[in-house]
Scaffold this motif. Structure first.
Motif, PDB file in Angstrom:
ATOM      1  N   GLN A  50       0.806  -1.224   0.000  1.00  0.00           N
ATOM      2  CA  GLN A  50       0.000   0.000   0.000  1.00  0.00           C
ATOM      3  C   GLN A  50       0.844   1.281   0.000  1.00  0.00           C
ATOM      4  OE1 GLN A  50      -3.364   0.251  -0.149  1.00  0.00           O
ATOM      5  NE2 GLN A  50      -3.622  -1.964  -0.256  1.00  0.00           N
ATOM      6  N   GLN A  51       2.164   1.127   0.000  1.00  0.00           N
ATOM      7  CA  GLN A  51       3.095   2.259   0.054  1.00  0.00           C
ATOM      8  C   GLN A  51       2.783   3.178   1.237  1.00  0.00           C
ATOM      9  OE1 GLN A  51       2.813   3.857  -3.948  1.00  0.00           O
ATOM     10  NE2 GLN A  51       4.331   2.406  -4.678  1.00  0.00           N
ATOM     11  N   LEU A  52       2.698   2.574   2.418  1.00  0.00           N
ATOM     12  CA  LEU A  52       2.379   3.325   3.630  1.00  0.00           C
ATOM     13  C   LEU A  52       3.633   3.973   4.218  1.00  0.00           C
ATOM     14  CD1 LEU A  52       0.033   0.732   5.398  1.00  0.00           C
ATOM     15  CD2 LEU A  52      -0.612   2.668   3.963  1.00  0.00           C
ATOM     16  N   PRO A  53       3.502   5.197   4.708  1.00  0.00           N
ATOM     17  CA  PRO A  53       4.632   5.834   5.392  1.00  0.00           C
ATOM     18  C   PRO A  53       4.745   5.281   6.825  1.00  0.00           C
ATOM     19  CG  PRO A  53       2.760   7.323   5.400  1.00  0.00           C
ATOM     20  CD  PRO A  53       2.350   6.103   4.614  1.00  0.00           C
ATOM     21  N   TRP A  54       5.111   4.009   6.910  1.00  0.00           N
ATOM     22  CA  TRP A  54       5.141   3.281   8.180  1.00  0.00           C
ATOM     23  C   TRP A  54       6.023   3.956   9.221  1.00  0.00           C
ATOM     24  CZ3 TRP A  54       9.868   1.700   9.893  1.00  0.00           C
ATOM     25  CH2 TRP A  54      10.895   1.679   8.946  1.00  0.00           C
ATOM     26  N   HIS A  55       7.040   4.658   8.760  1.00  0.00           N
ATOM     27  CA  HIS A  55       7.984   5.287   9.692  1.00  0.00           C
ATOM     28  C   HIS A  55       7.357   6.426  10.494  1.00  0.00           C
ATOM     29  CE1 HIS A  55       8.207   7.698   6.024  1.00  0.00           C
ATOM     30  NE2 HIS A  55       8.621   8.695   6.775  1.00  0.00           N
ATOM     31  N   ARG A  56       6.194   6.895  10.098  1.00  0.00           N
ATOM     32  CA  ARG A  56       5.528   7.999  10.799  1.00  0.00           C
ATOM     33  C   ARG A  56       4.604   7.513  11.914  1.00  0.00           C
ATOM     34  NH1 ARG A  56       4.201  10.739   5.110  1.00  0.00           N
ATOM     35  NH2 ARG A  56       6.325  11.384   4.617  1.00  0.00           N
ATOM     36  N   VAL A  57       4.601   6.234  12.196  1.00  0.00           N
ATOM     37  CA  VAL A  57       3.737   5.664  13.242  1.00  0.00           C
ATOM     38  C   VAL A  57       4.621   5.189  14.392  1.00  0.00           C
ATOM     39  CG1 VAL A  57       1.921   4.016  13.778  1.00  0.00           C
ATOM     40  CG2 VAL A  57       2.084   4.971  11.460  1.00  0.00           C
ATOM     41  N   ILE A  58       4.317   5.705  15.593  1.00  0.00           N
ATOM     42  CA  ILE A  58       5.119   5.408  16.782  1.00  0.00           C
ATOM     43  C   ILE A  58       4.189   5.016  17.935  1.00  0.00           C
ATOM     44  CG2 ILE A  58       6.970   6.962  16.067  1.00  0.00           C
ATOM     45  CD1 ILE A  58       5.836   9.027  18.066  1.00  0.00           C
ATOM     46  N   ASN A  59       4.773   4.687  19.079  1.00  0.00           N
ATOM     47  CA  ASN A  59       3.926   4.320  20.217  1.00  0.00           C
ATOM     48  C   ASN A  59       3.484   5.554  21.003  1.00  0.00           C
ATOM     49  OD1 ASN A  59       5.899   4.925  22.231  1.00  0.00           O
ATOM     50  ND2 ASN A  59       6.687   2.843  22.207  1.00  0.00           N
ATOM     51  N   SER A  60       2.608   5.336  21.955  1.00  0.00           N
ATOM     52  CA  SER A  60       1.987   6.446  22.690  1.00  0.00           C
ATOM     53  C   SER A  60       2.944   7.172  23.635  1.00  0.00           C
ATOM     54  CB  SER A  60       0.777   5.939  23.482  1.00  0.00           C
ATOM     55  OG  SER A  60       1.196   4.984  24.428  1.00  0.00           O
ATOM     56  N   LYS A  61       4.122   6.611  23.844  1.00  0.00           N
ATOM     57  CA  LYS A  61       5.133   7.265  24.687  1.00  0.00           C
ATOM     58  C   LYS A  61       6.045   8.177  23.859  1.00  0.00           C
ATOM     59  CE  LYS A  61       5.366   3.231  27.685  1.00  0.00           C
ATOM     60  NZ  LYS A  61       6.215   2.089  28.064  1.00  0.00           N
ATOM     61  N   GLY A  62       5.789   8.213  22.543  1.00  0.00           N
ATOM     62  CA  GLY A  62       6.637   9.010  21.673  1.00  0.00           C
ATOM     63  C   GLY A  62       7.894   8.272  21.262  1.00  0.00           C
ATOM     64  N   GLU A  63       7.868   6.951  21.387  1.00  0.00           N
ATOM     65  CA  GLU A  63       9.025   6.128  21.066  1.00  0.00           C
ATOM     66  C   GLU A  63       8.817   5.345  19.776  1.00  0.00           C
ATOM     67  OE1 GLU A  63      10.087   4.891  25.672  1.00  0.00           O
ATOM     68  OE2 GLU A  63       8.834   3.573  24.457  1.00  0.00           O
ATOM     69  N   ILE A  64       9.917   5.009  19.142  1.00  0.00           N
ATOM     70  CA  ILE A  64       9.869   4.074  18.027  1.00  0.00           C
ATOM     71  C   ILE A  64       9.595   2.706  18.626  1.00  0.00           C
ATOM     72  CG2 ILE A  64      11.289   2.909  16.298  1.00  0.00           C
ATOM     73  CD1 ILE A  64      12.655   5.608  15.794  1.00  0.00           C
ATOM     74  N   GLY A  65       8.571   2.041  18.113  1.00  0.00           N
ATOM     75  CA  GLY A  65       8.163   0.762  18.689  1.00  0.00           C
ATOM     76  C   GLY A  65       9.014  -0.411  18.254  1.00  0.00           C
ATOM     77  N   LEU A  66       9.736  -0.257  17.166  1.00  0.00           N
ATOM     78  CA  LEU A  66      10.545  -1.353  16.643  1.00  0.00           C
ATOM     79  C   LEU A  66      11.787  -1.560  17.500  1.00  0.00           C
ATOM     80  CD1 LEU A  66      10.404  -0.363  12.877  1.00  0.00           C
ATOM     81  CD2 LEU A  66       9.123  -2.186  13.992  1.00  0.00           C
ATOM     82  N   LYS A  67      12.079  -2.808  17.792  1.00  0.00           N
ATOM     83  CA  LYS A  67      13.251  -3.120  18.604  1.00  0.00           C
ATOM     84  C   LYS A  67      14.422  -3.594  17.752  1.00  0.00           C
ATOM     85  CE  LYS A  67      10.961  -2.006  22.185  1.00  0.00           C
ATOM     86  NZ  LYS A  67      10.980  -0.589  22.451  1.00  0.00           N
ATOM     87  N   ASP A  68      14.152  -4.039  16.532  1.00  0.00           N
ATOM     88  CA  ASP A  68      15.198  -4.478  15.618  1.00  0.00           C
ATOM     89  C   ASP A  68      16.084  -3.281  15.286  1.00  0.00           C
ATOM     90  OD1 ASP A  68      16.065  -4.552  12.584  1.00  0.00           O
ATOM     91  OD2 ASP A  68      15.896  -6.648  13.247  1.00  0.00           O
ATOM     92  N   ASN A  69      17.385  -3.413  15.514  1.00  0.00           N
ATOM     93  CA  ASN A  69      18.308  -2.297  15.325  1.00  0.00           C
ATOM     94  C   ASN A  69      18.259  -1.698  13.931  1.00  0.00           C
ATOM     95  OD1 ASN A  69      19.466  -1.613  17.714  1.00  0.00           O
ATOM     96  ND2 ASN A  69      21.278  -2.896  17.464  1.00  0.00           N
ATOM     97  N   GLU A  70      18.206  -2.541  12.906  1.00  0.00           N
ATOM     98  CA  GLU A  70      18.218  -2.044  11.533  1.00  0.00           C
ATOM     99  C   GLU A  70      16.967  -1.215  11.233  1.00  0.00           C
ATOM    100  OE1 GLU A  70      18.323  -3.657   6.913  1.00  0.00           O
ATOM    101  OE2 GLU A  70      18.577  -5.079   8.552  1.00  0.00           O
ATOM    102  N   PHE A  71      15.785  -1.751  11.552  1.00  0.00           N
ATOM    103  CA  PHE A  71      14.551  -1.021  11.263  1.00  0.00           C
ATOM    104  C   PHE A  71      14.363   0.175  12.188  1.00  0.00           C
ATOM    105  CE2 PHE A  71      13.630  -5.061   9.123  1.00  0.00           C
ATOM    106  CZ  PHE A  71      13.315  -4.552   7.863  1.00  0.00           C
ATOM    107  N   PHE A  72      14.849   0.076  13.423  1.00  0.00           N
ATOM    108  CA  PHE A  72      14.825   1.210  14.340  1.00  0.00           C
ATOM    109  C   PHE A  72      15.605   2.365  13.720  1.00  0.00           C
ATOM    110  CE2 PHE A  72      16.805   3.848  17.536  1.00  0.00           C
ATOM    111  CZ  PHE A  72      15.776   4.112  18.425  1.00  0.00           C
TER     112      PHE A  72
END
Length: 105
Positions: A50-72
């Protein structure tokens, strides 16, 4: 009638550069206030198709939710390239960068 998934995709696609939204915020606007995990599933399974701007979605604490170092790192660099700033503790100031669209379903 639109499905939750269709509404969530529409919301995510319309997050402007330099702004972020939270998983829960998207779920609530799409009609399922407790559907944050569904938003995660949508991003995981449909971002490329869907070509989503996935990087613009974060958790409610204002943190990046991804834990994988590369995708983080990819997400952080993508946000920074759009002008989103991270505080010293690694969070994003939601008062400044949170996108609040005027969408109601």
């Amino acid at each position: 009638m639109e499905t939750f998934t269709q509404r969530a995709i529409f919301i995510i696609k319309n997050i402007p550069a330099g702004k972020v939204m939270t998983y829960g915020q998207i779920a609530k606007l799409a009609g399922s206030p407790r559907g944050a995990r569904q938003v995660v599933r949508i991003l995981h399974s449909m971002s490329k198709k869907q070509q989503l701007p996935w990087h613009r979605v974060i958790n409610s604490k204002g943190e990046i939710g991804l834990k994988d170092n590369e995708f983080f790192t990819i997400q952080k660099l993508s946000l920074e390239s759009e002008g989103v700033e991270f505080k010293l503790n690694g969070t994003i100031d939601l008062n400044r960068f949170l996108y609040e669209p005027d969408i109601r379903y």
